[in-house]
Scaffold this motif. Sequence first.
Motif, mmCIF file in Angstrom:
data_model
loop_
_atom_site.group_PDB
_atom_site.id
_atom_site.type_symbol
_atom_site.label_atom_id
_atom_site.label_comp_id
_atom_site.label_asym_id
_atom_site.label_seq_id
_atom_site.Cartn_x
_atom_site.Cartn_y
_atom_site.Cartn_z
ATOM 1 N N ASP A 102 -7.475 3.414 10.103
ATOM 2 C CA ASP A 102 -8.227 4.459 10.082
ATOM 3 C C ASP A 102 -6.782 5.918 9.632
ATOM 4 O O ASP A 102 -7.454 6.918 9.323
ATOM 5 C CB ASP A 102 -8.000 5.003 11.875
ATOM 6 C CG ASP A 102 -9.251 5.521 11.770
ATOM 7 O OD1 ASP A 102 -10.086 6.077 11.674
ATOM 8 O OD2 ASP A 102 -8.386 6.590 12.981
ATOM 9 N N THR A 103 -5.830 5.686 9.995
ATOM 10 C CA THR A 103 -5.186 6.314 9.618
ATOM 11 C C THR A 103 -4.857 6.509 8.577
ATOM 12 O O THR A 103 -4.499 7.639 7.475
ATOM 13 C CB THR A 103 -3.262 6.117 9.690
ATOM 14 O OG1 THR A 103 -2.805 5.518 11.008
ATOM 15 C CG2 THR A 103 -2.007 7.089 9.356
ATOM 16 N N PHE A 104 -5.029 6.076 7.282
ATOM 17 C CA PHE A 104 -5.137 5.583 5.615
ATOM 18 C C PHE A 104 -6.828 5.164 5.183
ATOM 19 O O PHE A 104 -6.527 4.238 5.217
ATOM 20 C CB PHE A 104 -4.628 5.160 4.980
ATOM 21 C CG PHE A 104 -2.907 5.409 5.494
ATOM 22 C CD1 PHE A 104 -2.026 6.212 4.885
ATOM 23 C CD2 PHE A 104 -1.912 4.281 6.368
ATOM 24 C CE1 PHE A 104 -1.186 6.171 5.048
ATOM 25 C CE2 PHE A 104 -0.405 4.420 6.736
ATOM 26 C CZ PHE A 104 -0.159 5.628 6.457
ATOM 27 N N LYS A 105 -7.393 6.010 5.222
ATOM 28 C CA LYS A 105 -9.039 5.875 4.694
ATOM 29 C C LYS A 105 -9.290 5.266 3.312
ATOM 30 O O LYS A 105 -9.944 4.437 3.691
ATOM 31 C CB LYS A 105 -9.217 7.182 4.799
ATOM 32 C CG LYS A 105 -9.498 8.260 5.891
ATOM 33 C CD LYS A 105 -10.657 7.198 7.155
ATOM 34 C CE LYS A 105 -9.757 8.652 8.329
ATOM 35 N NZ LYS A 105 -10.231 7.211 9.742
ATOM 36 N N ASP A 106 -8.706 5.114 2.637
ATOM 37 C CA ASP A 106 -8.268 4.266 1.182
ATOM 38 C C ASP A 106 -7.840 2.953 1.299
ATOM 39 O O ASP A 106 -7.844 2.089 0.302
ATOM 40 C CB ASP A 106 -8.255 4.931 -0.146
ATOM 41 C CG ASP A 106 -6.590 5.046 0.141
ATOM 42 O OD1 ASP A 106 -6.228 5.213 1.416
ATOM 43 O OD2 ASP A 106 -6.012 5.757 -1.095
ATOM 44 N N THR A 143 -10.608 -1.213 7.530
ATOM 45 C CA THR A 143 -10.434 0.025 7.094
ATOM 46 C C THR A 143 -8.875 0.817 8.236
ATOM 47 O O THR A 143 -9.205 0.970 8.792
ATOM 48 C CB THR A 143 -10.980 0.928 6.710
ATOM 49 O OG1 THR A 143 -12.326 0.390 5.822
ATOM 50 C CG2 THR A 143 -10.691 2.601 6.379
ATOM 51 N N GLY A 161 -7.116 4.345 18.234
ATOM 52 C CA GLY A 161 -7.350 5.620 17.414
ATOM 53 C C GLY A 161 -6.886 6.565 18.740
ATOM 54 O O GLY A 161 -8.035 6.431 19.964
ATOM 55 N N GLU A 183 -2.615 5.584 16.162
ATOM 56 C CA GLU A 183 -3.102 4.402 15.420
ATOM 57 C C GLU A 183 -2.314 3.184 16.187
ATOM 58 O O GLU A 183 -1.647 3.266 16.150
ATOM 59 C CB GLU A 183 -3.413 4.470 14.283
ATOM 60 C CG GLU A 183 -4.769 2.978 13.671
ATOM 61 C CD GLU A 183 -5.248 3.262 12.934
ATOM 62 O OE1 GLU A 183 -5.605 1.697 11.886
ATOM 63 O OE2 GLU A 183 -4.912 4.255 11.889
ATOM 64 N N LEU A 215 -11.718 1.955 18.552
ATOM 65 C CA LEU A 215 -12.496 2.273 16.727
ATOM 66 C C LEU A 215 -12.528 0.678 16.581
ATOM 67 O O LEU A 215 -13.399 0.977 16.262
ATOM 68 C CB LEU A 215 -11.194 2.440 16.003
ATOM 69 C CG LEU A 215 -10.317 4.116 16.329
ATOM 70 C CD1 LEU A 215 -9.242 4.362 14.877
ATOM 71 C CD2 LEU A 215 -10.940 4.752 16.478
ATOM 72 N N TYR A 237 0.945 -0.824 0.304
ATOM 73 C CA TYR A 237 -0.403 -0.686 -0.234
ATOM 74 C C TYR A 237 0.931 1.068 -0.245
ATOM 75 O O TYR A 237 0.670 2.177 -0.816
ATOM 76 C CB TYR A 237 -1.259 0.352 1.141
ATOM 77 C CG TYR A 237 -1.555 0.919 1.730
ATOM 78 C CD1 TYR A 237 -2.694 1.522 0.295
ATOM 79 C CD2 TYR A 237 -1.626 2.353 2.699
ATOM 80 C CE1 TYR A 237 -3.175 3.016 0.226
ATOM 81 C CE2 TYR A 237 -2.192 3.524 2.051
ATOM 82 C CZ TYR A 237 -2.815 4.317 1.799
ATOM 83 O OH TYR A 237 -4.057 5.096 1.406
ATOM 84 N N GLN A 241 -7.714 -0.915 2.638
ATOM 85 C CA GLN A 241 -8.073 -1.642 3.518
ATOM 86 C C GLN A 241 -7.657 -3.171 3.642
ATOM 87 O O GLN A 241 -7.016 -3.389 2.061
ATOM 88 C CB GLN A 241 -9.745 -2.127 2.758
ATOM 89 C CG GLN A 241 -11.017 -0.647 3.549
ATOM 90 C CD GLN A 241 -12.128 -1.595 2.569
ATOM 91 O OE1 GLN A 241 -12.212 -1.971 1.218
ATOM 92 N NE2 GLN A 241 -13.278 -0.666 3.049
#
Length: 191
Positions: A176-180, A174, A155, A140, A164, A56, A182
């Motif tokens: 949390d630090t990188f919403k896109d 998902t 978080g 996180e 979270l 990622y 998974q």
Amino acid sequence: MGMPEGKQRYTYSDYVGMGEEFFCEAIEGIVIGMSPSPTPKHQDVVDELTAEFKMYLRGKECKAFSSPIDVCLFAEKETKLDDIKDWVQPDLMVVCDKDKIGEKYIIGAPDLVIEVLSPSTARNDRLVKFNSYEKAGVKEYWIVDPYNMSVEIYGLTGKNYRKLGVFGKNDILTVDTFKDFQIDLKNIFKE
């Protein structure tokens, strides 16, 4: 070789003087862990998570690192080794500030830390390190249980962690630090 006898509290300077073959972690100068090598199940989970993060983050500013690498939680670039009393070796971490990536260790709190539980480290990961990561400002924190195939994610809200979520082997979480970003936990936890 081990830590110098007769001392109750140590500095990072004491630790690096022990040589590269000696590994330990300390909080407030007190050694909290000198663990044996991880189990194959533990290491497989670390490796799978590392692969997910590395893929990622490829080509991005943030970098993922897996253990063993020292993190001097409360240090800054100017901090002398004799003044560093807290160092840990998370199983996996993400650092987004390139200035925190030193030549020999991480300087200050990573953005994300993942600890994979083992019977000998569970108490430290859930209590001692949890509190230290929270205090240091790690945004996180994941506690991964390879035996129960679960991930707890915390978080930082203000100065305190809030849970979270808890995810199991059939979930897609998902980050949390990188919403896109998974992660399908079926790829992490194998029967």
